[in-house]
Structure formats: C-alpha cells, structure tokens
Design a protein around this motif. Structure first.
Motif, PDB file in Angstrom:
ATOM      1  N   SER A  31      59.772  39.227 -11.234  1.00  0.00           N
ATOM      2  CA  SER A  31      59.104  39.833 -10.080  1.00  0.00           C
ATOM      3  C   SER A  31      58.101  40.899 -10.514  1.00  0.00           C
ATOM      4  CB  SER A  31      60.140  40.461  -9.143  1.00  0.00           C
ATOM      5  OG  SER A  31      60.970  39.473  -8.608  1.00  0.00           O
ATOM      6  N   LEU A  35      53.702  41.566 -10.111  1.00  0.00           N
ATOM      7  CA  LEU A  35      53.048  42.789  -9.637  1.00  0.00           C
ATOM      8  C   LEU A  35      52.081  43.384 -10.650  1.00  0.00           C
ATOM      9  CD1 LEU A  35      56.021  44.647  -7.920  1.00  0.00           C
ATOM     10  CD2 LEU A  35      54.178  43.374  -6.828  1.00  0.00           C
ATOM     11  N   HIS A  64      59.216  49.655  -5.971  1.00  0.00           N
ATOM     12  CA  HIS A  64      57.999  48.831  -6.000  1.00  0.00           C
ATOM     13  C   HIS A  64      58.266  47.458  -5.394  1.00  0.00           C
ATOM     14  CE1 HIS A  64      56.014  51.840  -8.423  1.00  0.00           C
ATOM     15  NE2 HIS A  64      57.033  51.828  -9.260  1.00  0.00           N
ATOM     16  N   GLU A  67      58.570  47.852  -1.632  1.00  0.00           N
ATOM     17  CA  GLU A  67      57.247  48.058  -1.037  1.00  0.00           C
ATOM     18  C   GLU A  67      56.485  46.737  -0.945  1.00  0.00           C
ATOM     19  OE1 GLU A  67      53.088  50.294  -2.211  1.00  0.00           O
ATOM     20  OE2 GLU A  67      54.971  51.147  -2.929  1.00  0.00           O
ATOM     21  N   GLU A  68      56.533  45.955  -2.001  1.00  0.00           N
ATOM     22  CA  GLU A  68      55.852  44.663  -2.000  1.00  0.00           C
ATOM     23  C   GLU A  68      56.469  43.718  -0.972  1.00  0.00           C
ATOM     24  OE1 GLU A  68      53.025  41.826  -2.914  1.00  0.00           O
ATOM     25  OE2 GLU A  68      53.082  43.945  -3.434  1.00  0.00           O
ATOM     26  N   ARG A  69      57.795  43.714  -0.883  1.00  0.00           N
ATOM     27  CA  ARG A  69      58.475  42.881   0.116  1.00  0.00           C
ATOM     28  C   ARG A  69      58.041  43.276   1.524  1.00  0.00           C
ATOM     29  NH1 ARG A  69      63.989  43.940  -0.698  1.00  0.00           N
ATOM     30  NH2 ARG A  69      63.763  45.606   0.807  1.00  0.00           N
ATOM     31  N   LYS A  71      55.197  44.734   2.403  1.00  0.00           N
ATOM     32  CA  LYS A  71      53.803  44.302   2.582  1.00  0.00           C
ATOM     33  C   LYS A  71      53.746  42.834   2.954  1.00  0.00           C
ATOM     34  CE  LYS A  71      51.550  47.322  -0.776  1.00  0.00           C
ATOM     35  NZ  LYS A  71      50.862  47.313  -2.080  1.00  0.00           N
ATOM     36  N   ARG A  72      54.503  42.013   2.259  1.00  0.00           N
ATOM     37  CA  ARG A  72      54.511  40.566   2.521  1.00  0.00           C
ATOM     38  C   ARG A  72      55.103  40.274   3.898  1.00  0.00           C
ATOM     39  NH1 ARG A  72      55.429  37.489  -3.214  1.00  0.00           N
ATOM     40  NH2 ARG A  72      53.989  38.795  -4.376  1.00  0.00           N
TER      41      ARG A  72
END
Length: 81
Positions: A31, A35, A64, A67-69, A71-72
C-alpha cells in the motif's frame, strides 16, 4: 507483588519472517508503494527488523493509509476532493 510489564518490552525482538506480523508488514509496504513509489517504500521497509521497528512503521503509515482511504471514499461518493 509482581511488577507491571512495560508496554513495549518485546520491541528488541526480531520480527520472524514467517509470522503474521511480517505478512501484515508486507501488505502495508504494498500500500505504501502505491502512495510514495516502490523505491521510497522499499527503503523505508528495509529499516524494519525488530518488533519495535514494526510498531513504529505501522504507527507511521496508518495515518497516511487512513487519509488515502478517506480520499478514495469521498471520491467514490461524489465528494470530489
């Protein structure tokens, strides 16, 4: 009376290659590569040798990843940003 056990008393122990913990670390590395790129993720992953290193790696990456999860999730549900 027994002494309380320190929360991270096993931090100095090596992470066994065939452990569940190592499996989790490999998933996190994959993962992380998405990123920051393969080279940066591999350099960071190479620093993990002990359980303490693993704990710090997980603590570093999880915000991180979360945060990415998020955003998606927002993008999927039309939130845009």
């Amino acid at each position: 009376m027994t002494q309380p056990t320190p929360a991270h008393e096993r931090d100095h122990e090596d992470v066994p290659d065939s452990s569940t913990l190592m499996g989790l670390l490999h998933v996190l590395r994959k993962s992380h590569m998405e990123l920051v790129g393969e080279d940066a993720a591999h350099r960071r992953f190479k620093e993990v040798a002990t359980r303490g290193d693993a704990r710090r790696y997980i603590e570093e990456l999880m915000p991180h990843m979360a945060e990415e999860r998020e955003k998606r999730r927002r993008h999927r549900h039309g939130g845009g940003k």
